[in-house]
Scaffold this motif. Structure first.
Motif, PDB file in Angstrom:
ATOM      1  N   THR A   1       0.817  -1.223   0.000  1.00 13.75           N
ATOM      2  CA  THR A   1       0.000   0.000   0.000  1.00 13.75           C
ATOM      3  C   THR A   1       0.844   1.264   0.000  1.00 13.75           C
ATOM      4  O   THR A   1       0.293   2.366  -0.021  1.00 13.75           O
ATOM      5  N   LEU A   2       2.166   1.115   0.039  1.00 16.40           N
ATOM      6  CA  LEU A   2       3.058   2.271   0.174  1.00 16.40           C
ATOM      7  C   LEU A   2       3.446   2.823  -1.191  1.00 16.40           C
ATOM      8  O   LEU A   2       4.062   2.141  -2.008  1.00 16.40           O
ATOM      9  N   PHE A   3       3.102   4.074  -1.419  1.00 17.17           N
ATOM     10  CA  PHE A   3       3.462   4.784  -2.649  1.00 17.17           C
ATOM     11  C   PHE A   3       4.429   5.901  -2.290  1.00 17.17           C
ATOM     12  O   PHE A   3       4.198   6.646  -1.337  1.00 17.17           O
ATOM     13  N   LEU A   4       5.520   5.999  -3.047  1.00 21.27           N
ATOM     14  CA  LEU A   4       6.583   6.935  -2.706  1.00 21.27           C
ATOM     15  C   LEU A   4       6.929   7.854  -3.862  1.00 21.27           C
ATOM     16  O   LEU A   4       6.817   7.476  -5.042  1.00 21.27           O
ATOM     17  N   ASN A   5       7.386   9.048  -3.510  1.00 27.09           N
ATOM     18  CA  ASN A   5       7.991   9.924  -4.502  1.00 27.09           C
ATOM     19  C   ASN A   5       9.222   9.217  -5.076  1.00 27.09           C
ATOM     20  O   ASN A   5      10.021   8.650  -4.327  1.00 27.09           O
ATOM     21  N   ARG A   6       9.381   9.236  -6.370  1.00 25.59           N
ATOM     22  CA  ARG A   6      10.499   8.527  -7.011  1.00 25.59           C
ATOM     23  C   ARG A   6      11.850   9.009  -6.495  1.00 25.59           C
ATOM     24  O   ARG A   6      12.829   8.258  -6.471  1.00 25.59           O
ATOM     25  N   LYS A   7      11.917  10.249  -6.044  1.00 31.69           N
ATOM     26  CA  LYS A   7      13.175  10.792  -5.540  1.00 31.69           C
ATOM     27  C   LYS A   7      13.663  10.059  -4.285  1.00 31.69           C
ATOM     28  O   LYS A   7      14.851  10.069  -3.988  1.00 31.69           O
ATOM     29  N   VAL A   8      12.733   9.417  -3.555  1.00 29.98           N
ATOM     30  CA  VAL A   8      13.133   8.643  -2.379  1.00 29.98           C
ATOM     31  C   VAL A   8      14.038   7.491  -2.810  1.00 29.98           C
ATOM     32  O   VAL A   8      15.073   7.221  -2.184  1.00 29.98           O
ATOM     33  N   TYR A   9      13.645   6.799  -3.886  1.00 31.14           N
ATOM     34  CA  TYR A   9      14.469   5.700  -4.392  1.00 31.14           C
ATOM     35  C   TYR A   9      15.803   6.220  -4.921  1.00 31.14           C
ATOM     36  O   TYR A   9      16.846   5.588  -4.738  1.00 31.14           O
ATOM     37  N   GLU A  10      15.767   7.366  -5.579  1.00 27.91           N
ATOM     38  CA  GLU A  10      16.999   7.932  -6.125  1.00 27.91           C
ATOM     39  C   GLU A  10      17.981   8.290  -5.016  1.00 27.91           C
ATOM     40  O   GLU A  10      19.197   8.208  -5.195  1.00 27.91           O
ATOM     41  N   THR A  11      17.459   8.658  -3.864  1.00 25.33           N
ATOM     42  CA  THR A  11      18.309   9.076  -2.747  1.00 25.33           C
ATOM     43  C   THR A  11      18.786   7.892  -1.907  1.00 25.33           C
ATOM     44  O   THR A  11      19.964   7.789  -1.569  1.00 25.33           O
ATOM     45  N   LEU A  12      17.855   6.981  -1.566  1.00 26.92           N
ATOM     46  CA  LEU A  12      18.175   5.897  -0.634  1.00 26.92           C
ATOM     47  C   LEU A  12      18.503   4.576  -1.307  1.00 26.92           C
ATOM     48  O   LEU A  12      18.930   3.635  -0.640  1.00 26.92           O
ATOM     49  N   GLY A  13      18.298   4.484  -2.600  1.00 29.22           N
ATOM     50  CA  GLY A  13      18.570   3.231  -3.280  1.00 29.22           C
ATOM     51  C   GLY A  13      17.356   2.315  -3.278  1.00 29.22           C
ATOM     52  O   GLY A  13      16.299   2.639  -2.722  1.00 29.22           O
ATOM     53  N   ASN A  14      17.532   1.143  -3.885  1.00 30.26           N
ATOM     54  CA  ASN A  14      16.429   0.213  -4.075  1.00 30.26           C
ATOM     55  C   ASN A  14      16.460  -0.900  -3.027  1.00 30.26           C
ATOM     56  O   ASN A  14      17.056  -0.752  -1.967  1.00 30.26           O
TER      57      ASN A  14
END
Length: 251
Positions: free
Chosen positions: A153-166
């Motif tokens: 159910t968790l939707f994130l701003n794509r920038k979160v992945y860009e910053t913290l990794g996958n």
């Protein structure tokens, strides 16, 4: 805001059409749908091809991978939306307004992530609710009690992945818990709880298929809690598992 939805598949012919239809029927139109198949040997790829013919917003690949988290990482790398979310092949969005309401929550609350509630449902009859995962607004102290939002159910701003990794592929079952701890223990990000059922998940996921998997998941959860510097990690994981018990009685 553009939304990237990612579905990882492997031999999912029994459930994938239901899953994909739940995405394709959304009233929100600015959706990029990415399907990442792990080189299925059943009719999964034919089903994806059939759907993609009629839906130009679908992009897909089929190739061997290292498991679901590897597939999700591939999907994240392909995503171009402002918001990224997952709809696993055994899951489906709860109603046609889900994405519209999630996007509105991002706009209204100016947050980095939005999450909601999840229903575990019968594999054969998805109208039958087996378990009800009702979440709550986030507070940092909840992490010490073993709390986490339902990851689907968790939707994130794509920038979160860009910053913290996958997702960390060292985890075979609990990479989602490790990732959630990484982002929810960071003071950089803010979250909004949407009090509605966002996703319905058919029972029988990778983490609860066998006693062996449950033991492995517990060990990986403990590793994630330690790696992300939670105090008293063993106590956290015990509370995490105990917190699931009431979910079986909330139908």
């Amino acid at each position: 805001m553009k939304v990237s939805l990612i579905t990882a598949t492997y031999n999912s012919e029994k459930t994938l059409e239901f899953c994909m239809n739940s995405v394709l029927s959304q009233t929100y139109t600015d959706i990029e749908y990415i399907v990442v198949d792990g080189n299925s040997s059943d009719n999964t790829v034919d089903l994806i091809k059939s759907k993609a013919k009629d839906s130009p917003n679908i992009t897909w690949t089929s190739e061997p991978d290292k498991g679901i988290y590897d597939a999700l990482n591939k999907g994240i790398e392909k995503a171009t939306g402002d918001i990224v979310g997952f709809v696993h092949s055994d899951d489906f969005l709860a109603d046609d307004e889900c994405i519209s309401q999630i996007v509105q929550a991002f706009k209204n609350h100016k947050v980095d992530g939005v999450y909601g509630n999840l229903h575990y449902v019968s594999f054969e009859n998805p109208d039958v609710v087996i378990r009800n995962w009702t979440s709550q607004p986030f507070q940092p102290k909840l992490l010490k009690r073993g709390w986490m939002p339902a990851h689907p159910t968790l939707f994130l701003n794509r920038k979160v992945y860009e910053t913290l990794g996958n997702f960390n592929l060292a985890y075979k079952i609990a990479a989602d818990y490790d990732f959630i701890l990484r982002i929810f223990t960071s003071s950089k990000y803010s979250f909004h709880y949407l009090p509605k059922t966002v996703v319905k998940m058919r029972v029988g996921g990778a983490s609860n298929k066998s006693l062996k998997n449950l033991i492995r998941k517990t060990k990986e959860d403990l590793k994630a809690a330690r790696t992300n510097h939670l105090s008293f990690p063993l106590s956290v994981i015990v509370m995490k598992n105990l917190s699931k018990i009431p979910q079986w009685f909330k139908k």
